[in-house]
Design a protein around this motif. Structure first.
Motif, PDB file in Angstrom:
ATOM      1  N   LEU A   1       0.897  -1.118  -0.031  1.00 56.09           N
ATOM      2  CA  LEU A   1       0.109   0.105   0.178  1.00 56.09           C
ATOM      3  C   LEU A   1       0.780   1.242  -0.057  1.00 56.09           C
ATOM      4  CD1 LEU A   1      -2.943   1.241   0.471  1.00 56.09           C
ATOM      5  CD2 LEU A   1      -2.443   1.275   2.920  1.00 56.09           C
ATOM      6  N   THR A   2       0.313   2.254  -1.059  1.00 54.94           N
ATOM      7  CA  THR A   2       1.222   3.518  -1.078  1.00 54.94           C
ATOM      8  C   THR A   2       0.285   4.653  -1.147  1.00 54.94           C
ATOM      9  OG1 THR A   2       3.209   2.453  -2.497  1.00 54.94           O
ATOM     10  CG2 THR A   2       2.985   4.677  -2.239  1.00 54.94           C
ATOM     11  N   VAL A   3       0.570   5.569  -0.393  1.00 53.33           N
ATOM     12  CA  VAL A   3      -0.351   6.693  -0.280  1.00 53.33           C
ATOM     13  C   VAL A   3       0.252   7.955  -0.781  1.00 53.33           C
ATOM     14  CG1 VAL A   3      -2.120   8.166   0.965  1.00 53.33           C
ATOM     15  CG2 VAL A   3      -1.780   5.751   1.691  1.00 53.33           C
ATOM     16  N   GLN A   4       0.062   8.609  -1.999  1.00 56.17           N
ATOM     17  CA  GLN A   4       0.547   9.742  -2.353  1.00 56.17           C
ATOM     18  C   GLN A   4      -0.192  11.144  -2.046  1.00 56.17           C
ATOM     19  OE1 GLN A   4       1.217   8.779  -6.331  1.00 56.17           O
ATOM     20  NE2 GLN A   4       3.230   7.865  -5.922  1.00 56.17           N
TER      21      GLN A   4
ATOM     22  N   VAL B   1      -5.619  12.803  -2.988  1.00 60.89           N
ATOM     23  CA  VAL B   1      -4.771  11.799  -2.736  1.00 60.89           C
ATOM     24  C   VAL B   1      -4.956  10.618  -3.768  1.00 60.89           C
ATOM     25  CG1 VAL B   1      -6.490  10.631  -1.124  1.00 60.89           C
ATOM     26  CG2 VAL B   1      -3.749  10.492  -0.603  1.00 60.89           C
ATOM     27  N   THR B   2      -3.572   9.879  -3.864  1.00 63.69           N
ATOM     28  CA  THR B   2      -3.708   8.577  -4.777  1.00 63.69           C
ATOM     29  C   THR B   2      -3.248   7.589  -3.920  1.00 63.69           C
ATOM     30  OG1 THR B   2      -2.906  10.101  -6.745  1.00 63.69           O
ATOM     31  CG2 THR B   2      -2.922   7.944  -6.890  1.00 63.69           C
ATOM     32  N   VAL B   3      -4.088   6.389  -4.034  1.00 62.27           N
ATOM     33  CA  VAL B   3      -3.545   5.286  -3.165  1.00 62.27           C
ATOM     34  C   VAL B   3      -3.315   4.119  -4.190  1.00 62.27           C
ATOM     35  CG1 VAL B   3      -4.381   3.383  -1.939  1.00 62.27           C
ATOM     36  CG2 VAL B   3      -5.347   5.951  -1.435  1.00 62.27           C
ATOM     37  N   GLU B   4      -2.314   3.465  -3.993  1.00 61.77           N
ATOM     38  CA  GLU B   4      -1.740   2.226  -4.945  1.00 61.77           C
ATOM     39  C   GLU B   4      -1.844   1.066  -4.177  1.00 61.77           C
ATOM     40  OE1 GLU B   4       1.754   2.900  -7.408  1.00 61.77           O
ATOM     41  OE2 GLU B   4       1.275   5.191  -7.495  1.00 61.77           O
TER      42      GLU B   4
ATOM     43  N   VAL C   1     -16.995   7.969   3.267  1.00 60.53           N
ATOM     44  CA  VAL C   1     -17.566   9.102   4.235  1.00 60.53           C
ATOM     45  C   VAL C   1     -16.746   8.769   5.519  1.00 60.53           C
ATOM     46  CG1 VAL C   1     -19.509   9.815   5.181  1.00 60.53           C
ATOM     47  CG2 VAL C   1     -19.843   8.892   2.964  1.00 60.53           C
ATOM     48  N   ILE C   2     -16.205   9.842   6.108  1.00 54.46           N
ATOM     49  CA  ILE C   2     -15.481   9.831   7.574  1.00 54.46           C
ATOM     50  C   ILE C   2     -16.069  11.040   8.283  1.00 54.46           C
ATOM     51  CG2 ILE C   2     -13.242   8.542   6.482  1.00 54.46           C
ATOM     52  CD1 ILE C   2     -11.909  11.216   6.068  1.00 54.46           C
ATOM     53  N   GLU C   3     -15.872  10.811   9.619  1.00 50.31           N
ATOM     54  CA  GLU C   3     -16.200  11.827  10.755  1.00 50.31           C
ATOM     55  C   GLU C   3     -15.580  13.163  10.297  1.00 50.31           C
ATOM     56  OE1 GLU C   3     -16.010  12.589  15.199  1.00 50.31           O
ATOM     57  OE2 GLU C   3     -14.965  11.014  14.652  1.00 50.31           O
ATOM     58  N   LYS C   4     -14.641  13.412   9.990  1.00 43.71           N
ATOM     59  CA  LYS C   4     -13.888  14.616   9.750  1.00 43.71           C
ATOM     60  C   LYS C   4     -12.945  14.461   8.578  1.00 43.71           C
ATOM     61  CE  LYS C   4     -13.642  16.426  14.470  1.00 43.71           C
ATOM     62  NZ  LYS C   4     -12.708  17.000  15.384  1.00 43.71           N
ATOM     63  N   VAL C   5     -12.689  15.219   7.530  1.00 44.64           N
ATOM     64  CA  VAL C   5     -11.703  15.063   6.470  1.00 44.64           C
ATOM     65  C   VAL C   5     -10.550  15.823   7.048  1.00 44.64           C
ATOM     66  CG1 VAL C   5     -11.562  15.541   4.202  1.00 44.64           C
ATOM     67  CG2 VAL C   5     -13.693  15.178   4.923  1.00 44.64           C
ATOM     68  N   THR C   6      -9.769  15.129   7.908  1.00 38.52           N
ATOM     69  CA  THR C   6      -8.522  15.221   8.092  1.00 38.52           C
ATOM     70  C   THR C   6      -7.180  14.281   7.486  1.00 38.52           C
ATOM     71  OG1 THR C   6      -8.556  13.889  10.319  1.00 38.52           O
ATOM     72  CG2 THR C   6      -9.164  16.350  10.283  1.00 38.52           C
ATOM     73  N   ARG C   7      -6.433  14.555   7.517  1.00 39.76           N
ATOM     74  CA  ARG C   7      -5.184  13.565   7.180  1.00 39.76           C
ATOM     75  C   ARG C   7      -5.378  12.187   8.024  1.00 39.76           C
ATOM     76  NH1 ARG C   7       0.531  14.666   4.714  1.00 39.76           N
ATOM     77  NH2 ARG C   7       1.151  12.291   4.554  1.00 39.76           N
ATOM     78  N   ASP C   8      -5.548  12.410   9.399  1.00 39.33           N
ATOM     79  CA  ASP C   8      -5.349  11.145  10.258  1.00 39.33           C
ATOM     80  C   ASP C   8      -6.622  10.349   9.976  1.00 39.33           C
ATOM     81  OD1 ASP C   8      -2.982  11.945  11.650  1.00 39.33           O
ATOM     82  OD2 ASP C   8      -4.122  12.818  13.135  1.00 39.33           O
TER      83      ASP C   8
ATOM     84  N   MET D   1      -8.092  10.405   7.108  1.00 37.94           N
ATOM     85  CA  MET D   1      -8.304   9.592   5.906  1.00 37.94           C
ATOM     86  C   MET D   1      -7.471   8.594   5.953  1.00 37.94           C
ATOM     87  SD  MET D   1      -8.382  12.866   3.196  1.00 37.94           S
ATOM     88  CE  MET D   1      -7.579  14.110   4.152  1.00 37.94           C
ATOM     89  N   GLU D   2      -6.163   8.470   6.507  1.00 39.95           N
ATOM     90  CA  GLU D   2      -4.964   7.446   6.582  1.00 39.95           C
ATOM     91  C   GLU D   2      -5.786   6.332   7.082  1.00 39.95           C
ATOM     92  OE1 GLU D   2      -1.869   9.162   8.354  1.00 39.95           O
ATOM     93  OE2 GLU D   2      -1.052  10.096   6.059  1.00 39.95           O
ATOM     94  N   VAL D   3      -6.652   6.530   8.414  1.00 39.63           N
ATOM     95  CA  VAL D   3      -7.087   5.506   9.283  1.00 39.63           C
ATOM     96  C   VAL D   3      -8.050   4.553   8.153  1.00 39.63           C
ATOM     97  CG1 VAL D   3      -8.870   4.760  10.821  1.00 39.63           C
ATOM     98  CG2 VAL D   3      -6.714   6.430  11.313  1.00 39.63           C
TER      99      VAL D   3
END
Length: 82
Positions: free
Chosen positions: A2-5, A26-29, A66-73, A75-77
């Motif tokens: 998994l790679t996240v750009q 963001v791009t996920v591979e 859909v996530i609770e808050k659109v933060t990097r944390d 999104m990563e989770v």
């Protein structure tokens, strides 16, 4: 694997992304596939759906998460969980 750009300058406008409740930069591979997820918080998603249905007959958003808050944390989770 998994790679996240993330955009190089994401930290400069992360506060704005959270305030807007929406992000698609963001791009996920994963396993050879490249995916561009679209993140919404529930409030912003409801607004988007209402606006689309007022002007048409359906709402569609590929790769919607859909996530609770659109933060990097958050999104990563979500990316790691999926």
């Amino acid at each position: 694997m998994l790679t996240v750009q993330w955009p190089d300058d994401f930290g400069d406008y992360a506060w704005e992304v959270e305030a807007k409740g929406w992000f698609e930069g963001v791009t996920v591979e994963w396993n050879g596939a490249r995916i561009r997820p679209v993140f919404y918080d529930p409030v912003r998603l409801n607004q988007e759906i209402s606006d689309e249905l007022a002007g048409g007959s359906y709402f569609r958003e590929p790769n919607l998460i859909v996530i609770e808050k659109v933060t990097r944390d958050h999104m990563e989770v979500a990316i790691a969980a999926l």
